[in-house]
Write a protein that holds these residues in place. Structure first.
Motif, PDB file in Angstrom:
ATOM      1  N   ASN A 166       7.728  11.114  -2.281  1.00 31.11           N
ATOM      2  CA  ASN A 166       6.173  11.378  -1.975  1.00 31.11           C
ATOM      3  C   ASN A 166       5.452  10.351  -1.359  1.00 31.11           C
ATOM      4  O   ASN A 166       4.123  10.763  -1.185  1.00 31.11           O
ATOM      5  CB  ASN A 166       5.524  12.085  -3.035  1.00 31.11           C
ATOM      6  N   VAL A 167       5.734   9.033  -1.224  1.00 31.42           N
ATOM      7  CA  VAL A 167       4.928   8.053  -1.006  1.00 31.42           C
ATOM      8  C   VAL A 167       5.286   7.475   0.259  1.00 31.42           C
ATOM      9  O   VAL A 167       6.463   6.894   0.390  1.00 31.42           O
ATOM     10  CB  VAL A 167       4.706   7.149  -2.243  1.00 31.42           C
ATOM     11  N   ILE A 168       4.496   7.111   1.285  1.00 32.99           N
ATOM     12  CA  ILE A 168       4.800   5.838   2.355  1.00 32.99           C
ATOM     13  C   ILE A 168       4.320   4.956   1.905  1.00 32.99           C
ATOM     14  O   ILE A 168       3.273   4.629   1.561  1.00 32.99           O
ATOM     15  CB  ILE A 168       3.653   6.685   3.530  1.00 32.99           C
ATOM     16  N   ARG A 169       5.235   4.016   2.026  1.00 27.71           N
ATOM     17  CA  ARG A 169       4.917   2.433   1.487  1.00 27.71           C
ATOM     18  C   ARG A 169       4.802   1.673   2.606  1.00 27.71           C
ATOM     19  O   ARG A 169       5.670   1.520   3.564  1.00 27.71           O
ATOM     20  CB  ARG A 169       6.190   2.084   0.553  1.00 27.71           C
ATOM     21  N   ILE A 170       3.694   0.842   2.752  1.00 19.69           N
ATOM     22  CA  ILE A 170       3.225  -0.121   4.010  1.00 19.69           C
ATOM     23  C   ILE A 170       3.217  -1.541   3.434  1.00 19.69           C
ATOM     24  O   ILE A 170       2.433  -1.876   2.309  1.00 19.69           O
ATOM     25  CB  ILE A 170       2.005   0.387   4.376  1.00 19.69           C
ATOM     26  N   ILE A 171       4.359  -2.168   4.117  1.00 20.38           N
ATOM     27  CA  ILE A 171       4.275  -3.594   3.467  1.00 20.38           C
ATOM     28  C   ILE A 171       4.470  -4.433   4.522  1.00 20.38           C
ATOM     29  O   ILE A 171       5.739  -4.924   4.765  1.00 20.38           O
ATOM     30  CB  ILE A 171       5.606  -3.911   2.350  1.00 20.38           C
ATOM     31  N   PRO A 172       3.505  -4.850   5.425  1.00 21.94           N
ATOM     32  CA  PRO A 172       3.364  -5.665   6.572  1.00 21.94           C
ATOM     33  C   PRO A 172       3.837  -7.150   6.212  1.00 21.94           C
ATOM     34  O   PRO A 172       3.413  -7.521   5.094  1.00 21.94           O
ATOM     35  CB  PRO A 172       2.168  -5.531   7.117  1.00 21.94           C
ATOM     36  N   ILE A 189       0.893  -1.211  -0.052  1.00 19.05           N
ATOM     37  CA  ILE A 189      -0.051   0.225  -0.032  1.00 19.05           C
ATOM     38  C   ILE A 189       0.838   1.179   0.113  1.00 19.05           C
ATOM     39  O   ILE A 189       1.980   1.257   0.740  1.00 19.05           O
ATOM     40  CB  ILE A 189      -1.153  -0.180   1.253  1.00 19.05           C
ATOM     41  N   GLY A 190       0.547   2.343  -0.739  1.00 17.61           N
ATOM     42  CA  GLY A 190       1.237   3.423  -0.713  1.00 17.61           C
ATOM     43  C   GLY A 190       0.384   4.721  -0.416  1.00 17.61           C
ATOM     44  O   GLY A 190      -0.714   4.470  -0.918  1.00 17.61           O
ATOM     45  N   ILE A 191       0.623   5.491   0.495  1.00 20.33           N
ATOM     46  CA  ILE A 191       0.139   6.780   0.787  1.00 20.33           C
ATOM     47  C   ILE A 191       0.694   7.922   0.196  1.00 20.33           C
ATOM     48  O   ILE A 191       1.903   8.123   0.501  1.00 20.33           O
ATOM     49  CB  ILE A 191      -0.195   7.138   2.317  1.00 20.33           C
ATOM     50  N   ASP A 192       0.305   8.535  -0.843  1.00 20.01           N
ATOM     51  CA  ASP A 192       0.731   9.522  -1.597  1.00 20.01           C
ATOM     52  C   ASP A 192       0.483  10.801  -0.860  1.00 20.01           C
ATOM     53  O   ASP A 192      -0.634  11.233  -0.939  1.00 20.01           O
ATOM     54  CB  ASP A 192       0.429   9.837  -2.979  1.00 20.01           C
ATOM     55  N   CYS A 193       1.445  11.699  -0.046  1.00 20.59           N
ATOM     56  CA  CYS A 193       1.355  12.697   0.658  1.00 20.59           C
ATOM     57  C   CYS A 193       2.364  13.832   0.308  1.00 20.59           C
ATOM     58  O   CYS A 193       2.832  14.668   1.235  1.00 20.59           O
ATOM     59  CB  CYS A 193       1.312  12.338   2.353  1.00 20.59           C
ATOM     60  N   GLY A 194       2.948  13.802  -0.788  1.00 22.24           N
ATOM     61  CA  GLY A 194       3.840  14.816  -1.062  1.00 22.24           C
ATOM     62  C   GLY A 194       4.901  14.844  -0.336  1.00 22.24           C
ATOM     63  O   GLY A 194       5.594  13.986  -0.033  1.00 22.24           O
ATOM     64  N   GLU A 195       5.221  16.279  -0.192  1.00 22.65           N
ATOM     65  CA  GLU A 195       6.524  16.424   0.253  1.00 22.65           C
ATOM     66  C   GLU A 195       6.572  16.061   1.695  1.00 22.65           C
ATOM     67  O   GLU A 195       7.573  16.163   2.571  1.00 22.65           O
ATOM     68  CB  GLU A 195       6.911  18.158   0.228  1.00 22.65           C
ATOM     69  N   HIS A 196       5.544  15.784   2.511  1.00 16.19           N
ATOM     70  CA  HIS A 196       5.510  15.484   3.785  1.00 16.19           C
ATOM     71  C   HIS A 196       5.709  13.961   3.961  1.00 16.19           C
ATOM     72  O   HIS A 196       5.766  13.589   5.209  1.00 16.19           O
ATOM     73  CB  HIS A 196       4.135  15.729   4.368  1.00 16.19           C
ATOM     74  N   ALA A 197       5.958  13.168   2.936  1.00  9.09           N
ATOM     75  CA  ALA A 197       6.057  11.539   3.387  1.00  9.09           C
ATOM     76  C   ALA A 197       7.343  11.457   4.162  1.00  9.09           C
ATOM     77  O   ALA A 197       6.992  10.590   5.170  1.00  9.09           O
ATOM     78  CB  ALA A 197       6.233  11.080   1.954  1.00  9.09           C
ATOM     79  N   GLY A 198       8.323  12.208   3.922  1.00  5.86           N
ATOM     80  CA  GLY A 198       9.568  11.665   4.889  1.00  5.86           C
ATOM     81  C   GLY A 198       9.506  12.209   6.360  1.00  5.86           C
ATOM     82  O   GLY A 198       9.824  11.472   7.177  1.00  5.86           O
TER      83      GLY A 198
END
Length: 386
Positions: free
Chosen positions: A350-356, A322-331
């Protein structure tokens, strides 16, 4: 001082032990691990069945050159063939090596050197796979690359129309992982398939990150009605023990005869023992159905909790990728989550990657969702006070 090259931007965490979905550092701090070794530990850390399989193999022998018949290699190859559209397997040690093998096989079989890949793709860091990767940041500083790759825009149907008969293969991820967790559209994949048939090119699907149950099917391409000529796999195949595989159709076997390719450690019996136990657990209807159920649950909850935040542009993915695209705030959010004992990773800037782990519990999913929601709320509050 470290005696290693600083090729990784390491976090301030020193691991002591790991079990299931959890990592414990040397200070006793526990982290919920939704990185999974970057989509590697699909059964979680220290799976007991994988461990038992490795231990049994270690009692017999732990290396043999590939001039000897090793039944465990055939066992694993059979599991992969029966779960894919392929007929034969070449074993190696990593995703990059699997993609190298795919590139070599495609060129040898077709007699063509041109291979088409896509912008923002990631296929590895060897010279051939780095050349195949459609990201300049991966390629910078290493001089001339292999000149036989052409990069097209992803999900662009019109670009495919321009390809001619000089193309030997089209190589792609059906979900670009490092490129931002970007799924291909069904229409685009249909066009890729049609194009391969029109110009006489092979279809290579890179399943290094999406394979071995990660999306709720053995391989992600199976969601889209494709039948690729070559499939590559690695990360989740050995649940943390290095192993890679290239799976190809029967028509290709004649192009990979004795002496055409090889790997000293490819098909190592300990790696095969890990892969056999991993595949035996994951490649069942009940297990894969549960992955699909967990995926739907996670996506729904994320949409309900953080989907409404102004900085969230899109929540996308398939299965437990799953990816959450939140632009410059991802980091910023990734760092905040790490400080709050939840480990996630980026996919591009730009993307938070969620891989449980695929074995993650619903309680663990709820805990992660709560922490993600808290981090977004804290960011929103801090932005509003500026």
């Amino acid at each position: 001082m470290s005696y290693q090259f600083p090729t990784y931007a390491k976090w301030d965490i020193t691991v002591k032990e790991a079990k299931g979905s959890w990592i414990t550092d040397i200070n006793g701090k526990k982290y919920l691990d939704f990185v999974s070794g970057i989509a590697v530990c699909n059964l979680g850390h220290a799976d007991e069945d994988v461990l038992a399989s490795i231990q049994e193999q270690l009692k017999e022998y732990w290396h043999m050159c590939n001039l000897f018949h090793q039944p465990i290699q055939e066992d694993v190859a059979k599991l992969l063939v029966e779960s894919s559209d392929g007929d034969a397997v070449f074993f190696c040690n990593s995703g990059a090596e699997a993609n190298e093998a795919a590139i070599k096989l495609a060129r040898k079989y077709t007699g063509k050197t041109k291979i088409v890949t896509f912008l923002q793709s990631f296929h590895g860091r060897t010279f051939a796979t780095m050349s195949a990767t459609g990201q300049e940041k991966i390629q910078q500083g290493f001089g001339p690359l292999l000149e036989t790759f052409e990069y097209l825009p992803y999900n662009d149907l019109e670009a495919l129309e321009k390809l001619g008969n000089d193309v030997g293969a089209i190589m792609l991820e059906v979900i670009q992982g490092e490129g931002g967790v970007v799924p291909a559209s069904q229409e685009f994949l249909n066009k890729v398939n049609e194009t391969c048939q029109r110009i006489g090119a092979l279809l290579i699907i890179d399943e290094v990150q999406t394979g071995i149950g990660r999306t709720g099917k053995p391989f992600a391409y199976q969601h889209f009605g494709l039948s690729p000529d070559i499939v590559t796999s690695a990360k989740g195949l050995g649940n943390g023990i290095p192993v890679g595989a290239m799976i190809g159709k029967e028509s290709l076997i004649g192009s990979f005869q004795a002496g055409s390719h090889g790997s000293t450690f490819g098909g190592n019996p300990v790696a095969m023992a890990a892969a056999k136990a991993t595949l035996t657990k994951i490649l069942t209807d009940d297990f894969l159905k549960e992955v699909d159920n967990k995926s739907k649950y996670l996506l729904t909850k994320l949409q309900e909790t953080v989907g409404h935040h102004p900085i969230v542009k899109e929540i996308r993915g398939k299965g437990l990728l799953i990816g959450i695209d939140c632009g410059e705030h991802a980091g910023t959010i990734i760092t905040e989550l790490r400080e709050n004992n939840l480990l996630v990773i980026g996919a591009g800037p730009n993307v938070i990657r969620i891989i449980p782990p695929l074995t993650v519990s619903y309680d663990e999913l709820d805990l992660a969702i709560e922490k993600i929601d808290q981090s977004f709320a804290q960011l929103k509050q801090s932005v509003n006070t500026l």
